[in-house]
Design an enzyme around this catalytic site. Structure first.
Site, PDB file in Angstrom:
ATOM      1  N   LYS A  95       9.894   7.875  -3.338  1.00  0.00           N
ATOM      2  CA  LYS A  95      10.014   6.809  -3.884  1.00  0.00           C
ATOM      3  C   LYS A  95       9.985   6.436  -5.514  1.00  0.00           C
ATOM      4  CE  LYS A  95       8.691   1.833  -2.772  1.00  0.00           C
ATOM      5  NZ  LYS A  95       7.806   0.861  -2.238  1.00  0.00           N
ATOM      6  N   SER A 108      10.212  -3.152   0.416  1.00  0.00           N
ATOM      7  CA  SER A 108      10.695  -2.716  -0.544  1.00  0.00           C
ATOM      8  C   SER A 108      11.250  -1.118  -0.578  1.00  0.00           C
ATOM      9  CB  SER A 108       9.935  -2.662  -2.038  1.00  0.00           C
ATOM     10  OG  SER A 108       8.462  -1.889  -1.890  1.00  0.00           O
ATOM     11  N   SER A 167       5.776  -3.036   2.754  1.00  0.00           N
ATOM     12  CA  SER A 167       6.918  -2.178   2.305  1.00  0.00           C
ATOM     13  C   SER A 167       7.376  -1.050   3.019  1.00  0.00           C
ATOM     14  CB  SER A 167       6.801  -2.057   0.949  1.00  0.00           C
ATOM     15  OG  SER A 167       7.269  -3.432   0.208  1.00  0.00           O
TER      16      SER A 167
END
Ligand code: GLN
Length: 497
Positions: A78, A159, A183
């Site tokens: 990420k 997210s 998330s």
């Protein structure tokens, strides 16, 4: 040769160990898959040179019999994680082009275990969002489509939308995520994969761009419970550089993920998670999960978490408050974007006006408001007290049960653009994930089935503090019962081609 991108992480590691293929081969297969799926916008930075170099080094290590836990396995990272020399922008314009001089502890841990980095994954700006529509690098598109023929592009959730889409679309064997209010769990549910957020403090936050420091926690995505456990095993551990990292032994998560016996366990069903207006299909999958665990010998117990309805409002005070403080460092002087104004103040203003997106600005404004003199007691302190009550609810529930079972999200994936008109609607996505975040508890989403549109639905297991092993064990039991094998059609057709 079998299609290397369709192996699970555990199978891939076995294949590498048996010398069925090399790390260079399986890494190249993933780099090709990424190229074929660029339209999903899951990766914002591809790092093929690093990946192939790491893969080669891994093959050399294996030849010498020195393999680490994840040796040679290609994974995605990420964009919130700082990776040395590779853009780490938290998908914000204010950090565009920022190349850290150091490696985050979690990515270093992964590399120390031999993992190969394919690239950096798209996400909501500073991890604020539930649909991956706030990224400065564009939306992520889910590999899933509704069966109704509408062909609408769906959100992978947020997210960590890039991470979820990449793992679901076979562009990585596994991926890192972060979870502040859901998330990891919500995108895992939306894309039909597994995602675990461990107990707050299990993974180091050092080198992960901060959103809300008392809530942020690293975790993993995998296509199986075992794969998520393997990743987490490599990521977790004490780090003296993070004062909130816990000095505790990391248990054998993989062993826990292989234990599919829940006989005699008590599983709590919190009645407050029966949200009004919740779609029938979510209710049904929850009931299905309850039935599966019961037939595996678990005792099902009704529990009450009476302060659940205050979790979302408390979260949307605490998270913005902490974000407004954390994001104060982006002033155009030390990192990323710099806009020159007439004087220092104007330079700050212009840099921040240009560098932050709307959702980030909204949260900074809410955050500074609830922290301001006069409102601090009314909002921020109140929210902190509510947070304690929410934790107390969990603690008393755990006097009666070993883990909780709930839906992960109140709906299946929605179309990109839906829920964008009203921030509150978007925030409602987190209704089932935020309470465990506020309480710092481990939570996991496991795919449980498909809805009438052919979209995945996930079930969430919430455990006691430090008891990820229980979460994984219940998760593995659900996984076995659900036998979820669906893969997005666009991925399947690539396989057939
Ligand atoms: N959707 C939640 C938010 O927007 C959670 C985000 C997260 O966990 N990083 O804050």
């Amino acid at each position: 040769m079998t299609n290397l991108t369709h192996l699970t992480l555990a199978e891939a590691l076995k294949g590498l160990e048996n010398k069925d293929f090399t790390s260079v081969e399986i890494t190249q297969a993933h780099l090709d898959a990424i190229e074929g799926m660029r339209h999903l916008n899951a990766y914002i930075t591809e790092t093929p040179e690093i990946a192939l170099e790491q893969a080669k080094a891994s093959d050399e290590r294996r030849a010498k019999g020195q393999a680490g836990l994840l040796d040679g396995a290609p994974v995605g990272i990420k964009d919130l994680y700082c990776t040395k020399g590779v853009q780490s922008a938290a998908c914000s314009n204010i950090l565009r082009g920022f190349k850290p001089e150091y490696e985050s502890t979690v990515t270093q841990n992964l590399f120390d275990e031999g993992a190969v980095m394919l690239g950096k994954l798209n996400m909501d700006e500073f991890a604020m969002g539930s649909a991956n529509t706030t990224s400065a690098f564009g939306n992520v598109i889910s590999p899933w489509k509704r069966k109704d023929g509408s062909n609408a592009d769906l959100t992978p959730g947020g997210s960590s939308g890039g991470s979820a889409a990449a793992v679901a679309a076979r562009m990585a064997l596994a991926a890192t995520g972060t979870d502040t209010g859901g998330s990891i769990r919500q995108p895992a549910a939306f894309t039909g994969i597994c995602g675990i957020k461990p107990t707050y403090g299990r993974c180091s936050r050092w080198g992960i761009v901060a959103f809300s420091s008392s809530l942020d926690q690293a975790g993993s995505f995998g296509r199986t419970v075992e794969d998520s456990a393997l990743m987490l095993q490599a990521m977790a551990g004490f780090d003296p550089k993070d004062s909130t990292s816990a000095n505790r032994e990391v248990p054998d998560f993989r062993a826990a993920s292989l234990n599919t016996s829940v006989k005699g366990l008590k599983i709590g069903i919190p009645k407050e998670y029966r949200a009004p207006g919740m779609p029938e299909e979510v209710e049904q999958i929850w009931q299905q999960g309850i039935d599966w665990l019961r037939s595996e010998g678990a005792e099902i117990i009704d529990v009450s978490l009476p302060h659940t309805k205050y979790a979302l409002p408390a979260y949307y005070i605490i998270a913005p408050a902490e974000c407004s403080s954390n994001l104060a460092r982006y002033d155009g002087v030390r990192y990323g974007l710099r806009e020159e104004g007439e004087d220092l103040i104007e330079s700050y203003e212009q840099t921040r006006a240009k560098g932050f997106g709307d959702e980030v600005k909204r949260r900074v404004m809410i955050g500074t408001y609830v922290l301001s003199a006069g409102y601090y007691d009314a909002y921020y302190i109140k929210a902190q007290k509510v947070r304690r009550l929410i934790l107390n609810d969990f603690l008393s529930a755990y006097e009666q049960c070993d883990a909780l079972l709930t839906p992960t999200a109140p709906s299946a994936a929605f179309a990109i653009g839906e829920n964008e008109d009203d921030p509150i609607k978007m925030y409602l996505n987190d209704v089932f994930t935020v309470p465990a975040s506020l309480a710092g508890l481990p939570g996991m989403s496991v795919p449980a089935g498909l809805n009438a549109d052919g979209l995945p639905l996930g079930l969430q297991i919430i455990g006691r503090q430090w008891d990820e092993e229980m979460v994984l064990r219940v998760g593995a039991t659900l996984e076995k019962a659900a036998n979820f094998k669906a893969i997005p059609e666009m991925v399947e057709s690539k396989l057939a081609a």
